[in-house]
Write a protein that holds these residues in place. Structure first.
Motif, PDB file in Angstrom:
ATOM      1  N   ARG A 154       6.246   5.452  -4.437  1.00 56.27           N
ATOM      2  CA  ARG A 154       4.279   5.738  -3.971  1.00 56.27           C
ATOM      3  C   ARG A 154       4.752   5.766  -2.639  1.00 56.27           C
ATOM      4  O   ARG A 154       3.368   6.591  -2.171  1.00 56.27           O
ATOM      5  CB  ARG A 154       4.340   3.693  -3.382  1.00 56.27           C
ATOM      6  N   TRP A 158       1.479   8.970  -1.128  1.00 56.77           N
ATOM      7  CA  TRP A 158       1.631   8.682   0.347  1.00 56.77           C
ATOM      8  C   TRP A 158       1.689  10.044   1.205  1.00 56.77           C
ATOM      9  O   TRP A 158       0.484  10.861   0.924  1.00 56.77           O
ATOM     10  CB  TRP A 158       2.235   7.928   0.677  1.00 56.77           C
ATOM     11  N   ARG A 181      -7.987   7.374   2.315  1.00 56.56           N
ATOM     12  CA  ARG A 181      -7.692   6.130   1.240  1.00 56.56           C
ATOM     13  C   ARG A 181      -5.503   5.935   1.627  1.00 56.56           C
ATOM     14  O   ARG A 181      -5.378   4.788   1.809  1.00 56.56           O
ATOM     15  CB  ARG A 181      -7.318   6.000  -0.377  1.00 56.56           C
ATOM     16  N   GLU A 185      -3.956   2.132   2.311  1.00 54.20           N
ATOM     17  CA  GLU A 185      -2.752   1.761   1.982  1.00 54.20           C
ATOM     18  C   GLU A 185      -1.853   1.438   2.498  1.00 54.20           C
ATOM     19  O   GLU A 185      -1.080   0.598   2.109  1.00 54.20           O
ATOM     20  CB  GLU A 185      -2.631   2.956   0.306  1.00 54.20           C
TER      21      GLU A 185
END
Length: 407
Positions: A154, A158, A181, A185
């Motif tokens: 993740r 990112w 986004r 997140e």
């Protein structure tokens, strides 16, 4: 001033394949270019980029970060100026230098390097980009912050989306949407972690940020989240590409690789020369606060200025034989290469000099040293020629090496 139609456009495939000939043409014949697609002025000479970064005359600001960085990170220290910037920098800087870095985080750096190397030291081959460089700095930052390293995928997704957003010079709508986004997140992930950490402070960097106070000022949850986002992207992408580029440069210059193998105190020299010769970040933007005279003409007040680090670091007016990788060059000062007094431009300069430069130096010295220990006879896989990719940030996409496996 010229639009320089004969020079490959910075958004062209030709430039992406190899920007260095274009940089040379810019420096020599078009040191100031109005670039219509990015609505910015391109500057390429060392003296002009150095001046923009040092900004002793208050002519160049970081106001451009309001639209360039805030959509993905939130408001960060990079956008601040004056006392507000000084206080925020004083809140975060101690964790990245001196005893705090040496005692608290050097063991974290070493542990993460060893864990990754142990995964391939017995195999005899590895892609140093995929197997080490892209993983190492992200794992270190997650570990430093006390985050769960199992979320590595993740974190990597990112920071890749953030860097793509920052380098979205062509204005691709999907890249912009993915970056925005990511801000949402990351906030959804990070804010609850910050609040929980405030209730149970530990010995990690996140706890240090939560308890830090200067002149009665403390960081809000949003401040900390924005800084962690910036740290993950800037610390991940740049160190990732720097490590890959160091090895690419050394593997292509076997005599210099042999010298570094024999004398590990040369690693900082190899890092500094890599930052000059093949910097991870090729462009940093600034905004003018007033009309500014530079080589080639005048930049009007309120304009966006794209400072071409990759061009300036190869300026023959500053460096002898600038297109040659040479860790022994005498016109690059290693002792100041990781401070605001650096004479390369890869970390910027002045009050916005990269706060994580010494962390990057510690990661590179440790990681490169341990890799050389594990692969004493490493060489490029047969027939492989390292190819750099990227425009805003740049480095080898892959770097397959072979070596004698550890017994």
């Amino acid at each position: 001033m010229v639009t320089a139609p004969q020079i490959p456009d910075i958004l062209s495939p030709e430039f992406a394949r190899d920007p260095y000939p274009a940089y040379r043409m810019m420096r020599e014949s078009a040191p100031l270019i109005w670039h219509e697609p990015t609505q910015s002025y391109l500057i390429s000479r060392y003296a002009d980029v150095e001046r923009a970064f040092k900004d002793r005359e208050s002519a160049f600001t970081t106001d451009n970060y309001d639209w360039q960085i805030e959509p993905v990170h939130g408001k960060t220290i990079l956008q601040l100026s004056g006392r507000e910037h000084a206080v925020r920098r004083a809140l975060v800087a101690p964790a990245f230098r001196g005893s705090e870095l040496q005692q608290k985080f050097l063991p974290v750096i070493e542990r993460n390097a060893r864990e990754l190397i142990d995964g391939f030291r017995h195999t005899g081959s590895v892609d140093l980009v995929d197997g080490f460089a892209t993983r190492f700095p992200v794992n270190v930052i997650a570990d430093m912050l006390g985050l769960d390293k199992s979320d590595h995928a993740r974190f990597h997704r990112w920071y890749t989306a953030v860097i793509a957003f920052l380098g979205n010079l062509s204005g691709d709508a999907e890249v912009a949407a993915a970056g925005e986004r990511t801000r949402v997140e990351f906030a959804e992930y990070m804010i609850p972690v910050i609040r929980a950490r405030r209730g149970q402070l530990g010995d990690d960097l996140l706890s240090t940020l939560c308890r830090a106070e200067v002149d009665g000022v403390r960081m809000s949850d949003e401040d900390i989240k924005a800084f962690c986002s910036l740290l993950l992207a800037a610390g991940g992408e740049t160190t990732d590409k720097a490590i890959a580029s160091i090895f690419a440069n050394l593997l292509l210059h076997p005599d210099q690789l042999a010298a570094v193998r024999a004398d590990r105190t040369l690693i900082p020299r190899a890092f500094a020369e890599t930052l000059r010769h093949t910097p991870p970040v090729h462009m940093i933007m600034r905004q003018t606060a007033k009309d500014v005279e530079v080589s080639g003409g005048t930049i009007p007040a309120g304009a966006t200025v794209t400072c071409l680090i990759g061009a300036a670091n190869r300026d023959a007016d500053r460096y002898r034989d600038p297109d040659t990788f040479d860790i022994f060059r005498d016109d690059l000062t290693t002792t100041t290469a990781f401070s605001a007094a650096a004479d390369h431009l890869a970390f910027a300069l002045g009050r916005h000099f990269c706060v994580g430069a010494l962390l990057a130096k510690a990661e590179v010295e440790t990681g490169v040293g341990l890799l050389l220990d594990a692969m004493p006879d490493a060489r490029l896989a047969d027939g492989y020629d390292p190819v750099e990719q990227g425009v805003f940030t740049r480095g080898p996409k892959s770097l397959p090496v072979v070596f004698t496996p550890a017994p």
